[in-house]
Design a protein around this motif. Sequence first.
Motif, short mmCIF file in Angstrom:
data_model
loop_
_atom_site.label_atom_id
_atom_site.label_comp_id
_atom_site.label_asym_id
_atom_site.label_seq_id
_atom_site.Cartn_x
_atom_site.Cartn_y
_atom_site.Cartn_z
N SER A 29 14.74 -67.67 15.13
CA SER A 29 15.03 -67.25 16.50
C SER A 29 16.35 -66.49 16.62
CB SER A 29 15.08 -68.48 17.42
OG SER A 29 16.10 -69.38 16.98
N ARG A 30 17.08 -66.33 15.50
CA ARG A 30 18.38 -65.67 15.60
C ARG A 30 18.36 -64.29 14.92
NH1 ARG A 30 21.68 -66.73 10.96
NH2 ARG A 30 20.65 -68.19 9.51
N LYS A 31 19.21 -63.42 15.40
CA LYS A 31 19.30 -62.06 14.88
C LYS A 31 19.91 -62.10 13.48
CE LYS A 31 19.17 -57.50 15.78
NZ LYS A 31 17.94 -56.76 16.07
N CYS A 32 19.36 -61.30 12.58
CA CYS A 32 19.87 -61.22 11.20
C CYS A 32 20.70 -59.94 11.08
CB CYS A 32 18.72 -61.22 10.19
SG CYS A 32 19.27 -61.14 8.48
N GLU A 33 21.96 -60.03 11.53
CA GLU A 33 22.79 -58.84 11.56
C GLU A 33 23.29 -58.43 10.17
OE1 GLU A 33 22.94 -56.98 13.95
OE2 GLU A 33 22.85 -58.06 15.86
N HIS A 34 23.12 -59.32 9.18
CA HIS A 34 23.55 -58.98 7.82
C HIS A 34 22.41 -58.40 6.98
CE1 HIS A 34 21.51 -62.71 6.73
NE2 HIS A 34 22.29 -63.38 7.56
N GLY A 35 21.25 -58.18 7.61
CA GLY A 35 20.08 -57.71 6.88
C GLY A 35 19.77 -56.24 7.10
#
Length: 396
Positions: A29-35
């Motif tokens: 449910s969380r954004k994967c800003e490191h991807g």
Amino acid sequence: MCTNRGVAYIQPGVVEVQEIAYPELALGSRKCEHGVILKIVSTNICGSDQHMVRGRTTAPAGLILGHEITGLVVEAGRDVEFIQVGDLVSVPFNIACGRCRNCKVGQTGICLNVNPARPGAAYGYVDMGGWVGGQAEYVMVPYADFNLLKFPDSDQAMAKIRDLTLLSDIFPTGFHGAVTAGVGPGSIVYVAGAGPVGLACAASCHLLGAAVVIVGDLIPERLEQARTFGCETVDLRSETPLADQIAAIVGVPEVDCAVDCVGFEARGHGHDAVTERPATVLNAVMEVTRAGGGIGIPGLYVTGDPGASDEAAKVGSLSIRIGLGWAKSHSFMTGQCPVMKYHRQLMNAILYDKIQIAKAVNVEVIRLDDAVRGYQDFDRGAAKKFVIDPHGLIAA
């Protein structure tokens, strides 16, 4: 919105190319800003995939396969600093956070944070964290700055893509097997198995300066492939014991080091060649490796094998002669290859023409729609490494 297709495991012996969800930069449910999201340039069929497709693991139906990935970055999260849209990159099959104690000492094959069930994770593989596989058109890769190897020149890389695609797994894995066995200049080495990893290992032994590389297998076509780049071979269907076949080549019935590139679906030797004997290779390499020698074991062994021949083997318990290995003071190295330990150096070996690894493992490029055939041919023992080209970029 872009569409996406991928190769799904359906049931033992059955894979299908299906419409699948386009990847998102999200972890639950969380954004994967490191991807990042990659457009797949090449993605390979691996012997480890074949174990699942044969029904020899607890892989669930619907699993999207594929952990050998090379791709073009088409979207990057906010926190990705050093990888940019448009970069052509190799993806280690190990998924690693770069933050845990194991990652910080280079043990990226057993990252502690990317799989709630056990140390270590991989794309599209059973019990390895639930990550979507890359035998597809697009895939999401987390911790991009840490994980990805950027090729310095995309045009140069595309000219050598058949070689560079092997950096995601089998070339580093074969090299790791050789390094951990102690292969070096002047070594006499036995490599068990002439599948793609075994052939990559044999080529790696040459790169490391081995004097003699002996490859053993049950399939004549694979042995012939090993001979194309200077390996000696032994036919494990023969009633002549392995040690005697080695003695016929090097004058003594032993080698300095050995590498198990077969794993848990090993068959017996000689008259037992038609029967599964999962401990055969481990016992054979202990027999023929000299006292004080090393044994690398990149071949896959599992903790759950529903198709095993006996109850003990179903939980990974094998009858290995550990007393023999102890008596000969052998060293053993097992487990996933930490790809990031090797892939940059091996990339340079390819780019500067020190090795032709695609030729050694006999790469054949196929379309995504031909993946089912690729699995079938590989299961029949084809002396090839199948590389899937989902967008026709290699052909172009």
